[in-house]
Design a protein around this motif. Structure first.
Motif, mmCIF file in Angstrom:
data_model
loop_
_atom_site.group_PDB
_atom_site.id
_atom_site.type_symbol
_atom_site.label_atom_id
_atom_site.label_comp_id
_atom_site.label_asym_id
_atom_site.label_seq_id
_atom_site.Cartn_x
_atom_site.Cartn_y
_atom_site.Cartn_z
ATOM 1 N N VAL A 115 39.301 26.575 117.237
ATOM 2 C CA VAL A 115 40.577 26.808 116.560
ATOM 3 C C VAL A 115 41.706 26.889 117.583
ATOM 4 O O VAL A 115 41.471 27.196 118.751
ATOM 5 N N PRO A 116 42.949 26.609 117.142
ATOM 6 C CA PRO A 116 44.074 26.792 118.053
ATOM 7 C C PRO A 116 44.288 28.272 118.320
ATOM 8 O O PRO A 116 43.951 29.113 117.481
ATOM 9 N N LYS A 117 44.853 28.611 119.458
ATOM 10 C CA LYS A 117 45.032 30.015 119.826
ATOM 11 C C LYS A 117 45.833 30.762 118.776
ATOM 12 O O LYS A 117 45.501 31.880 118.416
ATOM 13 N N ALA A 118 46.885 30.149 118.262
ATOM 14 C CA ALA A 118 47.733 30.809 117.275
ATOM 15 C C ALA A 118 46.947 31.172 116.025
ATOM 16 O O ALA A 118 47.276 32.112 115.337
ATOM 17 N N SER A 119 45.882 30.419 115.751
ATOM 18 C CA SER A 119 45.105 30.657 114.537
ATOM 19 C C SER A 119 43.770 31.329 114.824
ATOM 20 O O SER A 119 42.902 31.350 113.981
ATOM 21 N N LYS A 120 43.589 31.858 116.018
ATOM 22 C CA LYS A 120 42.295 32.424 116.397
ATOM 23 C C LYS A 120 41.806 33.469 115.395
ATOM 24 O O LYS A 120 40.628 33.549 115.095
ATOM 25 N N LEU A 126 39.766 25.271 111.767
ATOM 26 C CA LEU A 126 39.640 23.825 111.881
ATOM 27 C C LEU A 126 38.506 23.487 112.818
ATOM 28 O O LEU A 126 38.032 24.303 113.569
ATOM 29 N N GLY A 127 38.118 22.228 112.797
ATOM 30 C CA GLY A 127 37.175 21.741 113.778
ATOM 31 C C GLY A 127 35.830 22.418 113.734
ATOM 32 O O GLY A 127 35.466 23.143 114.630
ATOM 33 N N SER A 128 35.051 22.159 112.711
ATOM 34 C CA SER A 128 33.747 22.807 112.611
ATOM 35 C C SER A 128 32.742 22.100 113.499
ATOM 36 O O SER A 128 32.883 20.937 113.820
#
Length: 130
Positions: A115-120, A126-128
């Motif tokens: 996941v992107p850092k902002a969405s940690k 995202l990105g399984s």
């Protein structure tokens, strides 16, 4: 010099001296850990005389503290980078961070998502990767 050293030792507070010695030992240990980490991060760059793109991307991710890559279609760990091969959508991948587990929205039983850092800490991942 021995007599001067003995005189100075008598003048120094033993508790202060013990605290200073402990601080120096702590800093030495921290320096040793940092040196080990730097050597570990530099190792992928030294591993091959002519690294390929995957090697260079993996080295960058490790040196920058990322855990892998993700895009809308998938995600991969830096330890198993780009298992998808050379599909056109590989170029849309972004660096991200590993978050253990799978979401109900994904439901594929993934071990982790990148996941992107902002969405940690955000529930949408995202990105399984399985």
């Amino acid at each position: 010099m021995e007599s001067e050293l003995a005189l100075l030792r008598r003048q120094v507070n033993p508790d202060l001296l013990a605290d200073l010695e402990q601080q120096v030992d702590s800093e030495r240990a921290a320096n040793a850990r940092l040196t080990e980490e730097l050597e570990k991060r530099a190792a992928p760059l030294d591993a091959k005389p002519n690294p390929d793109c995957r090697d260079m991307v993996a080295a960058y991710l490790r040196q920058s503290g990322f855990d892998g890559l993700f895009c809308e279609e998938c995600g991969c760990s830096v330890d198993d980078l780009m298992p998808c091969g050379e599909n056109d959508w590989v170029w849309s991948c972004q660096a991200g961070y590993k978050k253990p587990g799978c979401t109900d929205a994904c439901g594929q039983g993934c071990d982790f998502h990148i996941v992107p850092k902002a969405s940690k800490d955000h529930p949408r991942q995202l990105g399984s990767a399985q």
